[in-house]
Design an enzyme around this catalytic site. Structure first.
Site, PDB file in Angstrom:
ATOM      1  N   LYS A  43      87.088  67.781  54.797  1.00 50.88           N
ATOM      2  CA  LYS A  43      88.272  67.012  55.183  1.00 50.88           C
ATOM      3  C   LYS A  43      89.058  66.566  53.957  1.00 50.88           C
ATOM      4  CE  LYS A  43      85.934  64.473  58.246  1.00 50.88           C
ATOM      5  NZ  LYS A  43      85.011  65.282  59.044  1.00 50.88           N
ATOM      6  N   GLN A  45      82.458  58.855  60.225  1.00 50.36           N
ATOM      7  CA  GLN A  45      81.735  60.119  60.360  1.00 50.36           C
ATOM      8  C   GLN A  45      80.477  59.932  61.195  1.00 50.36           C
ATOM      9  OE1 GLN A  45      82.771  63.167  59.017  1.00 50.36           O
ATOM     10  NE2 GLN A  45      81.153  63.958  60.332  1.00 50.36           N
ATOM     11  N   ASP A  89      91.334  60.097  65.555  1.00 53.50           N
ATOM     12  CA  ASP A  89      90.457  60.931  66.378  1.00 53.50           C
ATOM     13  C   ASP A  89      90.865  60.908  67.841  1.00 53.50           C
ATOM     14  OD1 ASP A  89      88.568  62.606  65.373  1.00 53.50           O
ATOM     15  OD2 ASP A  89      86.992  61.121  65.202  1.00 53.50           O
TER      16      ASP A  89
END
Length: 361
Positions: free
Chosen positions: A121, A165, A188
């Site tokens: 990422k 995460q 998200d």
């Protein structure tokens, strides 16, 4: 099929690892509900927020035909195009306002796979001009430690998106921690208010979950007509299946969902013009499940035994590609289909957040 999996370059895979184990316990139940002989191979196993300044895709549209060789929906190529568009928008925003979008990732523990996902990422952010922020906490951190970092990033005006995460250590309350992320920075798209808005007519979420958003972007960029079509989503996870069904419904498709308690899943799936499979079961969807000319989006990524591979295994989707590509009009490969789109949609959501917060058009 309690879970959905996506490309290892995406956050969703790390988030879903705890659910993979539960999938296996449900596979045998699903197998009994399937009307064809079951023969798995190997191991047990809204459109992006594009601004008016972004270019439209030049990908040739897909016609729902009965040709015997399916068009490959190239997620890797589309993701690269989207990243180029995002980089251009970030440069325009920086030139116009001096502001650079920022994405913060909180990693708890030292899992090698999670470290890899975070590293990927970070590289993706650097490639398009998004600034990365990290908080790396030890495995024995307390919930309060994590919540303090979330609060700090929530209050930091240079941070426009926050990711925690997953999986988190077992002693932590995942729901409590994820819900602490500000809805304005929930890139998200899993905040209950975002999902609630996605489910309601006349409402739009601030963010759409990245993997289902990537599925829809592929359909749009390949010119697949959705309005009035019959669509089947295989799998009903909160991460992919459920939001994918809501997005298809918003696009005016008629939706059916297939899951581990569905009777006659093959018969139901064969009625679909569009199929999104997010079950996490290798080669579940066979050629006999597919209506000639259907468009198939395969979210699954599953390891199966392969003695010829240096790793001893290879990755396949939920869909038996060799069979389905002779029936469908278009299909995503695994890997190289949905997976690359997930990280592209994460970058897109981060850019959208920065533009919204700073009222940049």
């Amino acid at each position: 099929m309690a879970s959905a999996l996506s490309d290892c370059s995406s956050r969703a895979t790390a988030r879903l690892l705890p659910f993979q184990r539960s999938v296996q316990s449900r596979v045998s139940q699903f197998q009994r509900s399937v009307s064809i002989a079951w023969n798995p191979l190997g191991m047990n196993a809204i459109r992006s927020a594009a601004s008016p300044h972004w270019s439209s895709s030049a990908v040739a549209p897909v016609a729902m035909t009965t040709e015997t060789s399916a068009k490959v929906i190239d997620g890797k190529s589309v993701a690269k195009q989207i990243k180029d568009e995002i980089a251009g928008e970030i440069l325009r925003m920086k030139d116009g306002t001096g502001i650079v979008p920022g994405l913060a990732v909180i990693l708890v523990g030292s899992r090698k796979d999670s470290q890899t996902y975070v590293r990927n990422k970070k590289k993706a952010c650097e490639a398009v001009g998004i600034k990365s922020y990290e908080a790396n906490l030890p495995e024995d951190s307390t919930e309060e430690d994590v919540l303090k970092h979330i609060a700090r990033f929530n209050d930091d005006p240079s941070v426009h998106g926050i990711l925690v995460q997953l999986p988190l250590p077992r002693h932590m309350n995942e729901e409590k921690i994820l819900n602490a992320v500000s809805i304005e920075k929930d890139v998200d798209g899993f905040h209950p208010l975002n999902i609630g808005r996605l489910a309601m007519q006349g409402r739009d979420p601030l963010f759409v979950p990245c993997t289902p958003k990537g599925c829809m972007e592929l359909l749009h960029r390949y010119g697949v007509e959705i309005k009035g079509k019959r669509a089947v989503v295989i799998g009903r996870s909160n991460i992919v299946g459920m939001p994918a069904a809501l997005l298809l419904q918003k696009a005016n498709a008629t939706i059916s969902m297939v899951h581990s308690y569905t009777k006659n899943p093959e018969e139901i799936t064969r009625q679909a013009d569009i199929i999104i499979s997010a079950a996490g079961v290798a080669n579940l969807v066979r050629g006999s499940w597919i209506k000639p000319g259907a468009v198939v989006i395969d979210v699954g990524i599953n390891p199966i035994d392969d003695a010829e591979s240096p790793r001893g295994y290879r990755l396949v989707g939920d869909v038996c590609y060799e069979e389905v590509c002779t029936v469908a009009s278009a299909i995503t490969p695994v890997p190289g289909g949905v997976g690359p789109m997930t990280i592209a949609m994460l970058l897109s959501n981060t850019l959208s957040s920065a533009k919204r917060i700073h009222n940049f058009k």
